[in-house]
Structures are given as structure tokens and as C-alpha cells.
Design a protein around this motif. Structure first.
Motif, PDB file in Angstrom:
ATOM      1  N   GLY A   1      24.356  -4.283 -46.713  1.00  0.00           N
ATOM      2  CA  GLY A   1      23.201  -5.161 -46.564  1.00  0.00           C
ATOM      3  C   GLY A   1      21.872  -4.436 -46.656  1.00  0.00           C
ATOM      4  N   ILE A   2      20.811  -5.197 -46.890  1.00  0.00           N
ATOM      5  CA  ILE A   2      19.460  -4.649 -46.871  1.00  0.00           C
ATOM      6  C   ILE A   2      19.106  -4.224 -45.454  1.00  0.00           C
ATOM      7  N   THR A   3      19.552  -5.020 -44.491  1.00  0.00           N
ATOM      8  CA  THR A   3      19.450  -4.643 -43.084  1.00  0.00           C
ATOM      9  C   THR A   3      20.782  -4.920 -42.417  1.00  0.00           C
ATOM     10  N   GLY A   4      20.962  -4.350 -41.226  1.00  0.00           N
ATOM     11  CA  GLY A   4      22.234  -4.538 -40.532  1.00  0.00           C
ATOM     12  C   GLY A   4      22.043  -4.483 -39.032  1.00  0.00           C
ATOM     13  N   LEU A   5      23.127  -4.698 -38.322  1.00  0.00           N
ATOM     14  CA  LEU A   5      23.068  -4.681 -36.861  1.00  0.00           C
ATOM     15  C   LEU A   5      22.635  -3.312 -36.351  1.00  0.00           C
ATOM     16  N   ALA A   6      23.122  -2.243 -36.977  1.00  0.00           N
ATOM     17  CA  ALA A   6      22.758  -0.887 -36.542  1.00  0.00           C
ATOM     18  C   ALA A   6      21.253  -0.665 -36.689  1.00  0.00           C
ATOM     19  N   GLN A   7      20.687  -1.115 -37.823  1.00  0.00           N
ATOM     20  CA  GLN A   7      19.250  -0.933 -38.057  1.00  0.00           C
ATOM     21  C   GLN A   7      18.434  -1.789 -37.081  1.00  0.00           C
ATOM     22  N   ALA A   8      18.911  -3.009 -36.807  1.00  0.00           N
ATOM     23  CA  ALA A   8      18.202  -3.888 -35.876  1.00  0.00           C
ATOM     24  C   ALA A   8      18.209  -3.324 -34.463  1.00  0.00           C
ATOM     25  N   LYS A   9      19.225  -2.498 -34.146  1.00  0.00           N
ATOM     26  CA  LYS A   9      19.336  -1.900 -32.815  1.00  0.00           C
ATOM     27  C   LYS A   9      18.721  -0.502 -32.740  1.00  0.00           C
ATOM     28  N   GLY A  10      18.059  -0.083 -33.825  1.00  0.00           N
ATOM     29  CA  GLY A  10      17.324   1.184 -33.769  1.00  0.00           C
ATOM     30  C   GLY A  10      17.976   2.368 -34.441  1.00  0.00           C
ATOM     31  N   PHE A  11      19.181   2.202 -35.023  1.00  0.00           N
ATOM     32  CA  PHE A  11      19.842   3.312 -35.704  1.00  0.00           C
ATOM     33  C   PHE A  11      19.371   3.370 -37.154  1.00  0.00           C
ATOM     34  N   ARG A  12      18.173   3.907 -37.360  1.00  0.00           N
ATOM     35  CA  ARG A  12      17.594   4.015 -38.693  1.00  0.00           C
ATOM     36  C   ARG A  12      17.310   5.472 -39.011  1.00  0.00           C
ATOM     37  N   GLY A  13      17.036   5.709 -40.287  1.00  0.00           N
ATOM     38  CA  GLY A  13      16.561   7.026 -40.709  1.00  0.00           C
ATOM     39  C   GLY A  13      17.630   8.096 -40.683  1.00  0.00           C
ATOM     40  N   GLU A  14      17.203   9.305 -40.365  1.00  0.00           N
ATOM     41  CA  GLU A  14      18.053  10.487 -40.443  1.00  0.00           C
ATOM     42  C   GLU A  14      19.194  10.430 -39.431  1.00  0.00           C
ATOM     43  N   THR A  15      20.371  10.868 -39.882  1.00  0.00           N
ATOM     44  CA  THR A  15      21.527  11.002 -38.978  1.00  0.00           C
ATOM     45  C   THR A  15      21.800  12.495 -38.797  1.00  0.00           C
ATOM     46  N   ALA A  16      20.948  13.136 -37.997  1.00  0.00           N
ATOM     47  CA  ALA A  16      21.032  14.586 -37.829  1.00  0.00           C
ATOM     48  C   ALA A  16      22.243  14.988 -37.008  1.00  0.00           C
ATOM     49  N   GLU A  17      22.641  14.125 -36.068  1.00  0.00           N
ATOM     50  CA  GLU A  17      23.766  14.433 -35.186  1.00  0.00           C
ATOM     51  C   GLU A  17      24.934  13.492 -35.454  1.00  0.00           C
ATOM     52  N   LEU A  18      26.128  13.964 -35.116  1.00  0.00           N
ATOM     53  CA  LEU A  18      27.326  13.136 -35.278  1.00  0.00           C
ATOM     54  C   LEU A  18      27.206  11.853 -34.455  1.00  0.00           C
ATOM     55  N   SER A  19      26.592  11.959 -33.271  1.00  0.00           N
ATOM     56  CA  SER A  19      26.442  10.792 -32.398  1.00  0.00           C
ATOM     57  C   SER A  19      25.579   9.710 -33.045  1.00  0.00           C
ATOM     58  N   ASP A  20      24.595  10.120 -33.873  1.00  0.00           N
ATOM     59  CA  ASP A  20      23.743   9.141 -34.566  1.00  0.00           C
ATOM     60  C   ASP A  20      24.580   8.294 -35.522  1.00  0.00           C
ATOM     61  N   MET A  21      25.394   8.962 -36.329  1.00  0.00           N
ATOM     62  CA  MET A  21      26.225   8.239 -37.286  1.00  0.00           C
ATOM     63  C   MET A  21      27.327   7.470 -36.576  1.00  0.00           C
ATOM     64  N   SER A  22      27.887   8.054 -35.513  1.00  0.00           N
ATOM     65  CA  SER A  22      28.950   7.383 -34.770  1.00  0.00           C
ATOM     66  C   SER A  22      28.451   6.075 -34.164  1.00  0.00           C
ATOM     67  N   GLY A  23      27.226   6.092 -33.592  1.00  0.00           N
ATOM     68  CA  GLY A  23      26.645   4.871 -33.030  1.00  0.00           C
ATOM     69  C   GLY A  23      26.388   3.828 -34.087  1.00  0.00           C
ATOM     70  N   ARG A  24      25.946   4.271 -35.256  1.00  0.00           N
ATOM     71  CA  ARG A  24      25.694   3.356 -36.362  1.00  0.00           C
ATOM     72  C   ARG A  24      26.992   2.706 -36.830  1.00  0.00           C
ATOM     73  N   VAL A  25      28.024   3.515 -37.005  1.00  0.00           N
ATOM     74  CA  VAL A  25      29.315   2.999 -37.488  1.00  0.00           C
ATOM     75  C   VAL A  25      29.926   2.035 -36.479  1.00  0.00           C
ATOM     76  N   LYS A  26      29.785   2.338 -35.198  1.00  0.00           N
ATOM     77  CA  LYS A  26      30.324   1.466 -34.151  1.00  0.00           C
ATOM     78  C   LYS A  26      29.710   0.070 -34.237  1.00  0.00           C
ATOM     79  N   LEU A  27      28.399  -0.005 -34.421  1.00  0.00           N
ATOM     80  CA  LEU A  27      27.722  -1.303 -34.553  1.00  0.00           C
ATOM     81  C   LEU A  27      28.103  -1.987 -35.866  1.00  0.00           C
ATOM     82  N   ASP A  28      28.255  -1.208 -36.926  1.00  0.00           N
ATOM     83  CA  ASP A  28      28.675  -1.781 -38.214  1.00  0.00           C
ATOM     84  C   ASP A  28      30.059  -2.413 -38.111  1.00  0.00           C
ATOM     85  N   ARG A  29      30.956  -1.714 -37.412  1.00  0.00           N
ATOM     86  CA  ARG A  29      32.310  -2.241 -37.248  1.00  0.00           C
ATOM     87  C   ARG A  29      32.302  -3.504 -36.395  1.00  0.00           C
TER      88      ARG A  29
END
Length: 455
Positions: free
Chosen positions: A397-425
Motif C-alpha cells: 500500500g501507499i500507506t499502512g498500519l505500521a506507517q500510521a502507528k509511527g513505523f516510518r523511515g529508516e529501519t536501523a535496528e532489527l526491532s524497528d523492522m520487527s515492529g513494522r512487520v508485526k503491525l503489517d501481519r
């Protein structure tokens, strides 16, 4: 069984209330467009047609059937689905009835008021009927067969959810601490006025289950089966028929349903078409000129990314970095010197993502869904995060639940991507049209307030 059943009147109540909401919208449109209640004959015919269409959609979408276990969001999503189908039919007829030039503003006002009114009254109904049940009305008497962990969990659920209107009369089993024994089940059920029987399959054999179902069908009693699969509450379970064999699918998602896919695609197509015509048509030349004035290179940045089912597509964006042919992928970081001054503005305001409405229109993306990552980013994190690929079970999507909850931009840490994927799932498993609207609203508010991760 109870002699006072008012649920049979609910369908006609829902239909009448929905039609009142629709005609309130029509009256508002009449006043807005003409300044009086009764317009010319063409619009009177249109009003009649809109009512007839809604009656058809109402029954075909089963909007009269409200499960007492449903959450408010489930209820409203069902209504919104009906509204999208209704609008699709209305606009198809609008194009077909070309000789009669109905006003677009008239239809917009009608359906804006209708949508707000029907969502409001259905929400009020949801809470009123639940309060009514808490007071002891609209109750269903239930009995559980089979004493054990599952029956105890169900007993606690009924106790903690009085608003659902289930009254547990007792538990039937051959154990000494049961309320009644199986040999007295039929007499016990009739004497207690039981409406619904819950059978715990681990404690019953096939012959007992068959006898209970036969008895229940002869006495207009509903039967629900509870199995050990009930423990898989974190999975999306659905039953499919392979010939005469029922099969439990443990990872079904809402967008596996063809009707849901049609609803989402219709919304995406209409939304993107309107956006392309009304906004992107004049915005592209302006943004394109500003990009060209600052740096050499193309206006658009196109990159191959994973889409639904991991199929590749070209994702469109406004170019925000200095152009370098065949440059290797490197994730944007804070104060990245590759980002142009114009690019920084575009990224901060998320305007750089707007060309992706072209992807939505073409069917590669959706307005709402998991954001499509660069391929190298997927390859880096997929081995590190469990069920990473599940986010690709739907269109990005152009936007998603992860982006609406603040998980945007750089994923410098594993926890950043993990939080994003959790919301996507979570989004993939719990998709609904109303969830899409909520995410769009949250995204708009996030852009207005500004996001420190947008760089």
C-alpha cells in the motif's frame, strides 16, 4: 423455549431505518441542489431507484443479519461493504443513463449524509441492544456438553460478556460434578428452555454428537461444536469443503474472500482515478519542474519491489535524491547528503509517494497495505524475522498500519523492522474496509502533525 422473541422483527427494523437514512440524504441533497424538498420528475425517479437498489443490496449483503458476537467494527465494516457495492451499482447506472444528466454534487451530498447517518444509527443500535441484554432481555439460554478446560473457558467467557446475552444454564457430562448427566440430556434441555447447545468434542464420541444434532434439529435448537482447534485462537481459522470432507484452514485471511477483494479493488480504483484526475494531473508538472531546476535526472524514481505473492513490480516515486545511474541500494538515513533540498520537503510531507497512485490504478498496489520495501531490505530481514513473508499475502500500500502507528523511515535496528512487520501481519489477518479508512485518517493526521521519522 422463550415465548417472547423480538429478533424476528429486527430485519424489517434495520431495512426501514436504513431507508430513512438514505432518504434523509436525498432530502439534504434536494435542499442543497434545488433549495426545496421535491425536485423535478427525473430526480424523483432517481430517488425511487436509489431506494430500490439499497433494498437489493441490503438483502444480498445480508445486512439484516447481525451476529451478537460481532464487534462494532465488524458490524460497521459489513455496512460499509454494502455501501461500496451500492455505490458501484449507482455509478454504473449513472454512466448508463447518459441522456439524464444527474448532478455529481447531488449524488455526493446524498451518499455523504447517508453514510454518516447509517453508521451513526447502526452504532447507536449496537450499544443499545447490548445494554438491553445486560438488563436481562433478548437472552439465549445455553448448555455445554462435556466438562473440561474448554467448557470452563467458555463458561468464563459467558460470565465476562453479559452484553452478548448468553445465559449458561448448566454443563452436561457423566462426571460427578456436572450439572446433569448425558442420559437426561433431552429432558433437561426441554425443561430448561435451551436455545443453543455447545458440544465439547474432546469429551464426546461421534455417536453422541450425531444424537445431539438430530435431537436439536427436531426441536429448533442450534448446535455449536468446540474442538481442540479452539485453542488456536491466534490463527485465522476457516472451514472449507473438499467433497464431503470438512477441512480446517488455519491461515485464511479476509482478502482470500472474492467479495472482499472486489470491494477493496473497487475502492482502490475509484480513489486512485479521482486522485489522478483531480490532483496528480496538475501536481506532476509543478513538482517535476522544481525537481529538474535543482538537479539533473528523471522526475520519477522507479524501483523494482516485491508485491503480492512476492511478484515484482515497478514502484513509482518522485525522485528525492541526486541522480546516479545504476547506483547500489543504500537505505536513506537522517541528514543523508544524497537527499536534495526539494527531496527533503517531498519526503517530509510524503508527497514523494503520491505517484504510487499510478501503481494503485494499474492494480500493482493498494491505497492501504504493507509498505513495499526495497528488495535488498527484504533479503536482509526476512531470515531474521519469523513469518516475514506473510506481509506479502496482500497487495502493498501507499500507506499502512505500521506507517500510521509511527513505523516510518529508516529501519536501523532489527526491532524497528520487527515492529513494522508485526503491525503489517495484524493488518493482513484483520483487514476490513473500516480499518482502511481508519489508517487513511491516521496517516493524514500524521502528515499534518509532522513525523520525526520522515526523512
Amino acid at each position: 423455549m422463550s415465548n417472547h422473541r423480538y429478533s424476528q422483527y429486527f430485519p424489517i427494523l434495520f431495512l426501514i431505518a436504513d431507508l430513512v437514512c438514505l432518504n434523509v440524504g436525498v432530502i439534504a441533497a434536494n435542499l442543497y441542489q434545488f433549495g426545496f424538498l421535491i425536485p423535478d420528475q427525473n430526480y424523483q425517479v432517481l430517488q425511487l431507484l436509489l431506494n430500490v437498489i439499497w433494498v437489493g443490496v441490503f438483502f444480498s449483503s445480508r445486512l439484516q443479519e447481525i451476529n451478537r458476537n460481532s464487534r462494532l467494527l465488524d458490524h460497521l465494516n459489513k455496512v460499509l461493504t454494502g455501501l461500496v457495492i451500492n455505490l458501484s451499482i449507482v455509478f454504473a447506472l449513472w454512466f448508463a443513463l447518459e441522456p439524464v444528466d444527474y448532478s455529481r454534487k447531488y449524488l455526493f451530498v446524498t451518499y455523504l449524509i447517508f453514510t454518516l447517518a447509517i453508521l451513526l444509527w447502526r452504532s447507536i443500535w449496537h450499544y443499545v441492544i447490548r445494554y438491553y441484554r445486560i438488563k436481562g432481555y433478548n437472552i439465549r439460554n445455553v448448555v455445554i456438553i462435556g466438562k473440561g478446560d474448554l467448557s470452563e473457558s467458555l463458561k468464563e467467557y459467558f460470565k465476562d460478556s453479559p452484553e452478548l446475552g448468553y445465559r449458561l444454564v448448566g454443563i452436561v457430562d457423566d462426571k460427578n460434578d456436572a450439572d446433569e448427566r448425558m442420559e437426561n440430556f433431552e429432558q433437561y434441555t426441554i425443561s430448561k428452555g435451551i436455545d443453543i447447545v455447545f458440544c465439547c468434542l474432546p469429551n464426546m464420541n461421534d455417536e453422541q454428537v450425531k444424537d445431539v444434532i438430530d435431537f436439536a434439529e427436531n426441536n429448533l435448537i442450534k448446535v455449536n461444536l468446540i474442538s481442540q482447534f479452539s485453542r488456536l485462537s491466534n490463527y485465522n481459522l476457516s472451514i472449507e469443503q473438499f467433497g464431503s470432507i470438512p477441512i480446517i484452514n488455519v491461515n485464511s485471511i479476509p482478502l482470500d474472500n472474492m467479495v472482499n477483494r472486489f470491494i477493496k479493488r473497487t475502492f482502490d480504483f475509484v480513489f486512485s482515478a479521482i486522485f489522478l484526475v483531480t490532483i496528480l494531473s496538475w501536481l506532476v508538472p509543478i513538482i517535476g519542474l522544481l525537481i529538474k531546476m535543482e538537479s539533473k535526472g528523471p522526475i520519477f524514481f522507479k524501483q523494482k519491489r516485491h508485491g503480492k505473492d512476492n511478484n515484482f513490480f515497478l514502484c513509482w516515486k518522485f525522485r528525492t535524491m541526486t541522480y546516479e545511474k545504476n547506483a547500489e541500494f543504500k537505505q536513506a538515513t537522517k541528514n543523508d547528503n544524497r537527499i536534495t533540498k526539494m527531496g527533503a520537503i517531498l519526503r517530509k510531507t510524503s508527497i514523494d509517494e503520491l505517484p504510487q497512485f499510478i501503481n494503485v490504478f494499474l492494480g500493482d498496489m493498494s491505497v492501504v497495505g504493507p509498505r513495499p520495501h526495497p528488495i535488498k531490505l527484504n533479503e536482509e530481514f526476512q531470515p531474521k524475522i519469523d513469518r516475514f513473508w506473510q506481509r506479502h499475502a496482500v497487495k502493498p500500500g501507499i500507506t499502512g498500519l505500521a506507517q500510521a502507528k509511527g513505523f516510518r523511515g529508516e529501519t536501523a535496528e532489527l526491532s524497528d523492522m520487527s515492529g513494522r512487520v508485526k503491525l503489517d501481519r495484524f493488518y493482513v489477518k484483520n483487514w476490513s474496509l473500516i480499518l482502511d479508512f481508519k489508517i487513511i485518517l491516521l496517516t493524514a493526521l500524521s502528515i499534518i502533525k509532522g513525523d520525526q521519522n520522515a526523512y
